[in-house]
Scaffold this motif. Sequence first.
Motif, PDB file in Angstrom:
ATOM      1  N   VAL A   3     -50.205 -44.701  60.660  1.00  0.00           N
ATOM      2  CA  VAL A   3     -51.593 -44.574  60.228  1.00  0.00           C
ATOM      3  C   VAL A   3     -52.474 -44.341  61.435  1.00  0.00           C
ATOM      4  N   LYS A   5     -54.188 -41.492  62.316  1.00  0.00           N
ATOM      5  CA  LYS A   5     -54.000 -40.202  62.963  1.00  0.00           C
ATOM      6  C   LYS A   5     -54.958 -39.202  62.326  1.00  0.00           C
ATOM      7  N   GLU A   8     -53.724 -37.997  58.981  1.00  0.00           N
ATOM      8  CA  GLU A   8     -52.967 -39.036  58.289  1.00  0.00           C
ATOM      9  C   GLU A   8     -53.025 -38.900  56.769  1.00  0.00           C
ATOM     10  N   GLU A  11     -50.379 -36.399  55.778  1.00  0.00           N
ATOM     11  CA  GLU A  11     -49.067 -37.004  56.004  1.00  0.00           C
ATOM     12  C   GLU A  11     -48.796 -38.110  54.988  1.00  0.00           C
TER      13      GLU A  11
END
Length: 200
Positions: A3, A5, A8, A11
């Motif tokens: 987490v 990022k 995120e 992702e």
Amino acid sequence: MTVNKPDEWSEFRLWLDVQLEWLHSVEPQTDFRLVEQARGLFPTIYEPGAPARAVTELERLAKSAWSAEGTALLRHYLGYALAVRSMEVRGLIGDSGVVIVERLADRILALETCDPELDEFAEELLGRREEPKARNTHRAVIAFTALLLVFGVAPVVTGGLMGSPTLMGSGALLAAVLVAAFAWQYRAMTLRTPVGRTGR
């Protein structure tokens, strides 16, 4: 899943799709209808407000299950719904939602799904929330050190050089008071528990 990022959210969606695909492949021997209802909540899970509604419904379904297998599957789905809710909160209100996100992470871990990836996701959320506390503690240590040097050490050294027992005694007393005050404040900071937290 990592987490905090820049990408995120993208992702996270890919990660969740993989987890749900695996979970959907598990065919329950009992509580079929409850599990099917749980699965039906996820096609629209990214719509505004959907995660909170899914969490409420999955909590109800998990309590309705009568088999250990059904309960385990439903708790998995609940954990993933809580994960989506945490991402939604972070996306909407950012760091202002620290207490809510922390609470959601706690709830994921409390489910005890034995899912290492889900648990890792929750632990990373909690780890990220420790950063502001660590920064505050660091600042407090710096401030205490400065005060101790100015009001404690300096008078003692000056009093020693001047041969003034009064100045040395005053400095030692102030140093003792500062150490006691810092110890009390540090204990209060480390033991402080957030109140009024909600996960929805």
